[in-house]
Design an enzyme around this catalytic site. Structure first.
Site, PDB file in Angstrom:
ATOM      1  N   LYS A 148     -14.117  -8.554   5.747  1.00  0.00           N
ATOM      2  CA  LYS A 148     -13.408  -7.272   5.865  1.00  0.00           C
ATOM      3  C   LYS A 148     -14.081  -6.166   5.066  1.00  0.00           C
ATOM      4  CE  LYS A 148      -8.702  -9.017   6.603  1.00  0.00           C
ATOM      5  NZ  LYS A 148      -7.413  -9.248   5.940  1.00  0.00           N
ATOM      6  N   SER A 154      -1.955  -5.112   7.533  1.00  0.00           N
ATOM      7  CA  SER A 154      -2.610  -3.946   6.925  1.00  0.00           C
ATOM      8  C   SER A 154      -3.516  -3.278   7.949  1.00  0.00           C
ATOM      9  CB  SER A 154      -3.439  -4.375   5.713  1.00  0.00           C
ATOM     10  OG  SER A 154      -2.613  -4.965   4.739  1.00  0.00           O
ATOM     11  N   ARG A 211       2.376 -15.372  10.027  1.00  0.00           N
ATOM     12  CA  ARG A 211       3.094 -14.629  11.067  1.00  0.00           C
ATOM     13  C   ARG A 211       3.139 -15.480  12.333  1.00  0.00           C
ATOM     14  NH1 ARG A 211      -0.487  -9.520   9.734  1.00  0.00           N
ATOM     15  NH2 ARG A 211      -1.849 -11.304   9.878  1.00  0.00           N
ATOM     16  N   HIS A 228       4.027  -8.050   2.978  1.00  0.00           N
ATOM     17  CA  HIS A 228       3.617  -8.693   1.711  1.00  0.00           C
ATOM     18  C   HIS A 228       4.769  -8.683   0.704  1.00  0.00           C
ATOM     19  CE1 HIS A 228      -0.618  -7.107   2.837  1.00  0.00           C
ATOM     20  NE2 HIS A 228      -0.670  -8.421   2.989  1.00  0.00           N
TER      21      HIS A 228
HETATM   22  O1  PNS Z   1      -5.556 -10.859   3.119  1.00  0.00           O
HETATM   23  P1  PNS Z   1      -6.691 -11.731   3.589  1.00  0.00           P
HETATM   24  O2  PNS Z   1      -7.920 -10.869   3.837  1.00  0.00           O
HETATM   25  O3  PNS Z   1      -6.343 -12.586   4.780  1.00  0.00           O
HETATM   26  O4  PNS Z   1      -7.026 -12.716   2.369  1.00  0.00           O
HETATM   27  C1  PNS Z   1      -8.115 -13.610   2.427  1.00  0.00           C
HETATM   28  C2  PNS Z   1      -8.549 -14.028   1.014  1.00  0.00           C
HETATM   29  C3  PNS Z   1      -8.966 -12.796   0.203  1.00  0.00           C
HETATM   30  C4  PNS Z   1      -7.382 -14.718   0.331  1.00  0.00           C
HETATM   31  C5  PNS Z   1      -9.738 -15.042   1.151  1.00  0.00           C
HETATM   32  O5  PNS Z   1     -10.789 -14.432   1.832  1.00  0.00           O
HETATM   33  C6  PNS Z   1     -10.206 -15.586  -0.203  1.00  0.00           C
HETATM   34  O6  PNS Z   1      -9.585 -16.457  -0.769  1.00  0.00           O
HETATM   35  N1  PNS Z   1     -11.346 -15.040  -0.726  1.00  0.00           N
HETATM   36  C7  PNS Z   1     -11.923 -15.458  -1.988  1.00  0.00           C
HETATM   37  C8  PNS Z   1     -13.056 -16.479  -1.767  1.00  0.00           C
HETATM   38  C9  PNS Z   1     -12.462 -17.840  -1.445  1.00  0.00           C
HETATM   39  O7  PNS Z   1     -12.022 -18.553  -2.331  1.00  0.00           O
HETATM   40  N2  PNS Z   1     -12.386 -18.164  -0.130  1.00  0.00           N
HETATM   41  C10 PNS Z   1     -11.673 -19.348   0.390  1.00  0.00           C
HETATM   42  C11 PNS Z   1     -12.479 -20.600   0.397  1.00  0.00           C
HETATM   43  S1  PNS Z   1     -14.000 -20.441   1.213  1.00  0.00           S
END
Ligand code: PNS
Length: 160
Positions: free
Chosen positions: A42, A129, A91, A18
């Site tokens: 998660k 992570s 990745r 990150h």
């Molecule tokens: O690090 P991650 O877990 O891959 O990140 C995913 C994250 C937190 C960016 C994604 O789940 C997110 O944007 N969550 C907020 C709700 C949202 O807007 N979801 C995307 C459209 S459905």
């Protein structure tokens, strides 16, 4: 006009992968708002406030960075903060489908916000992570993969 990007994620916890994306993203954007959002898929090890603290401590020397958390839709937060881009790291091919789906959904929700991908640095291509948490839980040495403050926090949280 200031070019602002949101760098969203679970950051449970922040890793050197990150950190690499954030530092390289600063070459493209005037300001990056590193934002902890909820990923319903998660279960997290650290609370939101612990994750904010770890990000703040890890990035305390970086300029043009803000740490935030938000409880709703990513694109709504981007609009609220006048951000025109969402920054994500990619990745291997295994990330592609998930990132593609999320980017298209976000575009469907708001066409004004563009998703920008940076390829993860080769050094960090195998880290995440989740895999770092698994390795450390079973006694693996992950010191070189996370900021020092995260290493200490993982050991404390897992009573190692
Ligand atoms: O690090 P991650 O877990 O891959 O990140 C995913 C994250 C937190 C960016 C994604 O789940 C997110 O944007 N969550 C907020 C709700 C949202 O807007 N979801 C995307 C459209 S459905």
């Amino acid at each position: 006009m200031e070019r602002i990007a949101i760098y969203p994620g679970s950051f449970d916890p922040v890793t050197n992968g990150h950190m690499d994306i954030i530092k390289r993203g600063l070459a493209l954007f005037d300001k990056i708002i590193v934002t902890i959002l909820e990923n319903p898929a998660k279960q997290t090890l650290f609370t939101v406030s612990e994750r904010v603290d770890l990000l703040q401590e890890s990035l305390k020397e970086a300029d043009r960075i803000e740490i935030a958390s938000y409880g709703g839709l990513l694109v709504d937060y981007a609009v609220q903060r006048n951000a025109t881009a969402i920054l994500r790291g990619m990745r291997a091919v295994s990330d592609f489908e998930y990132e593609f789906q999320m980017a298209l959904m976000n575009r469907k929700l708001n066409r004004e916000v563009q998703t920008v991908f940076l390829m993860t640095g080769l050094r960090w291509i195998f880290t995440s992570s989740s895999i770092i948490k698994e390795a450390v839980k079973f006694g693996g040495d992950i010191k070189t993969m996370v900021p020092p403050v995260v290493h200490a926090a993982l050991k404390k949280k897992l009573n190692l």
